[in-house]
Structures are given as C-alpha cells and as structure tokens.
Design a protein around this motif. Structure first.
Motif, PDB file in Angstrom:
ATOM      1  N   ARG A  60      22.343  24.074 -57.241  1.00 19.45           N
ATOM      2  CA  ARG A  60      22.636  24.657 -58.552  1.00 19.45           C
ATOM      3  C   ARG A  60      21.815  25.930 -58.724  1.00 19.45           C
ATOM      4  O   ARG A  60      20.710  26.050 -58.210  1.00 19.45           O
ATOM      5  N   TRP A  61      22.345  26.842 -59.466  1.00 15.91           N
ATOM      6  CA  TRP A  61      21.685  28.115 -59.769  1.00 15.91           C
ATOM      7  C   TRP A  61      22.180  28.555 -61.126  1.00 15.91           C
ATOM      8  O   TRP A  61      23.051  27.910 -61.714  1.00 15.91           O
ATOM      9  N   CYS A  62      21.656  29.621 -61.654  1.00 15.84           N
ATOM     10  CA  CYS A  62      22.188  30.159 -62.901  1.00 15.84           C
ATOM     11  C   CYS A  62      21.943  31.657 -62.970  1.00 15.84           C
ATOM     12  O   CYS A  62      21.077  32.192 -62.263  1.00 15.84           O
ATOM     13  N   LEU A  63      22.725  32.292 -63.814  1.00 14.27           N
ATOM     14  CA  LEU A  63      22.547  33.712 -64.126  1.00 14.27           C
ATOM     15  C   LEU A  63      22.189  33.827 -65.590  1.00 14.27           C
ATOM     16  O   LEU A  63      22.763  33.130 -66.435  1.00 14.27           O
ATOM     17  N   GLN A  83      25.898  28.734 -65.644  1.00 10.23           N
ATOM     18  CA  GLN A  83      25.577  27.803 -64.568  1.00 10.23           C
ATOM     19  C   GLN A  83      26.440  28.083 -63.350  1.00 10.23           C
ATOM     20  O   GLN A  83      27.634  28.344 -63.456  1.00 10.23           O
ATOM     21  N   ILE A  84      25.794  28.048 -62.190  1.00  9.86           N
ATOM     22  CA  ILE A  84      26.467  28.234 -60.911  1.00  9.86           C
ATOM     23  C   ILE A  84      26.203  26.986 -60.088  1.00  9.86           C
ATOM     24  O   ILE A  84      25.045  26.604 -59.901  1.00  9.86           O
ATOM     25  N   ASN A  85      27.275  26.349 -59.630  1.00  5.80           N
ATOM     26  CA  ASN A  85      27.086  25.116 -58.881  1.00  5.80           C
ATOM     27  C   ASN A  85      28.175  24.944 -57.838  1.00  5.80           C
ATOM     28  O   ASN A  85      29.193  25.632 -57.866  1.00  5.80           O
ATOM     29  N   ARG A 143      34.265  32.638 -59.726  1.00  2.89           N
ATOM     30  CA  ARG A 143      33.938  33.640 -58.715  1.00  2.89           C
ATOM     31  C   ARG A 143      32.436  33.693 -58.407  1.00  2.89           C
ATOM     32  O   ARG A 143      32.031  33.769 -57.249  1.00  2.89           O
ATOM     33  N   ALA A 144      31.600  33.652 -59.449  1.00  2.00           N
ATOM     34  CA  ALA A 144      30.146  33.743 -59.243  1.00  2.00           C
ATOM     35  C   ALA A 144      29.644  32.587 -58.377  1.00  2.00           C
ATOM     36  O   ALA A 144      28.838  32.790 -57.464  1.00  2.00           O
ATOM     37  N   SER A 145      30.130  31.380 -58.645  1.00  4.53           N
ATOM     38  CA  SER A 145      29.705  30.214 -57.849  1.00  4.53           C
ATOM     39  C   SER A 145      30.165  30.347 -56.404  1.00  4.53           C
ATOM     40  O   SER A 145      29.392  30.113 -55.466  1.00  4.53           O
ATOM     41  N   LYS A 146      31.421  30.745 -56.216  1.00 12.16           N
ATOM     42  CA  LYS A 146      31.938  30.900 -54.853  1.00 12.16           C
ATOM     43  C   LYS A 146      31.134  31.938 -54.076  1.00 12.16           C
ATOM     44  O   LYS A 146      30.790  31.725 -52.911  1.00 12.16           O
ATOM     45  N   MET A 147      30.838  33.074 -54.712  1.00 11.50           N
ATOM     46  CA  MET A 147      30.096  34.148 -54.040  1.00 11.50           C
ATOM     47  C   MET A 147      28.663  33.717 -53.736  1.00 11.50           C
ATOM     48  O   MET A 147      28.127  34.009 -52.669  1.00 11.50           O
TER      49      MET A 147
END
Length: 173
Positions: A84-87, A94-96, A102-106
C-alpha cells in the motif's frame, strides 16, 4: 473505575475492525469488537481509534505526525501491509495492489519493490518511535504480517510479538 489515560490506535482495516458484524462499508466507522476496543476495555481506559481502512504505512505515519497528543496518552500502532502507498494531494489518495486506477497501476509497475517497502516501513516505525519518545508518549508497534519483521543495523525499536495472521486464522471474525 476508568482512568484518565487514553489509548490511541493507528493502523488499517485490522485496526478499524473492518469485516466485523457491526462495521459496514464506511471506512471511518470502527468496530466495537476490534482489537483496540477490546484492549481499551481490558485495561479500562478511553479509546481513540484512528484506524483507516486501506491505510498505507505512509498514511499511518502522516496521521500520527498530525495528531494532537496529550501527555497521558499511549499509542499502539498496527503497521499496515507493504503493498500500500498513498499520494498527498488535496486529500490522501490510497494506492494499493487491488485497485485498477492509473496511479496504482503505475506505482506497482514502476516503483514498488518489497525491499524498498520494507525499508520504508521500518524507517516510519523508527521515526514514530523517536517522535513520540520526544513527547514522552509511550508507544508500541506491531506488524500486520509478522513476516514483515526484518533486521536492519539502524533499526532499534522493539516491536510487539503479535502474529496477526495467526490471530486471523484462529478467530476469523
């Protein structure tokens, strides 16, 4: 008799108690059956459950740094999963691994690595331990997955010996 001490907990869905019978789809509603609720009852103190479903370790770290602690507080952090990550934009995105945005895929295609996320996790634990230590706030740390525990020469935080995977297998709800 309830003490003036307050337990503040941080973490992801395991801290929220997501999936338990009294929690719906609202990620801000915490279960009365969650581990923080049970711990607060056990030690007879007030609880402020700051868990956030889907939270990354970066988001948890941010929430801790921006919380208004009092001297009598004590903190337990159940650090989240490494995938998991976040911007930080106007709000936290949330990026997971399970998202199709798109942000999660990249992120997972170009930036994610298990070792980098492990270093990031341990750096954040060390940072929070020092941050709260300077405020004389007792703090305890556990991993969402005991296999995340790693040895780094610079890492000197004692973590709780809790195996959330085993707990989840033995007590699915």
């Amino acid at each position: 008799k309830e003490t003036t001490m307050k337990l503040i907990t941080f973490g992801g869905s395991l801290t929220v108690g997501y999936g338990l019978d009294d929690v719906g789809i609202d990620p801000k509603v915490c279960s009365a059956y969650s581990w923080p609720s049970n711990l607060a009852k056990l030690i007879n103190c007030k609880l402020d459950n700051q868990g956030a479903s889907g939270a990354s370790n970066k988001e948890i770290h941010w929430n801790i740094l921006n919380y208004d602690f009092e001297k009598s507080d004590f903190v337990v952090v159940l650090w989240s999963h490494k995938d998991r990550w976040c911007l930080h934009n106007e709000k936290i995105q949330q990026i997971n691994a399970w998202s199709n945005d798109r942000a999660s895929k990249m992120f997972f295609k170009f930036l994610h690595s298990d070792e980098d996320m492990s270093i990031d996790l341990h750096t954040r634990i060390q940072s929070v331990d020092m941050f709260l230590g300077k405020k004389n706030i007792k703090n305890f740390h556990a991993y969402a997955d005991i296999d995340y525990r790693k040895h780094y020469d610079w890492f000197d935080v004692k973590t709780l010996d809790v195996d959330m995977g085993k707990i989840r297998r033995n007590y699915p709800k």
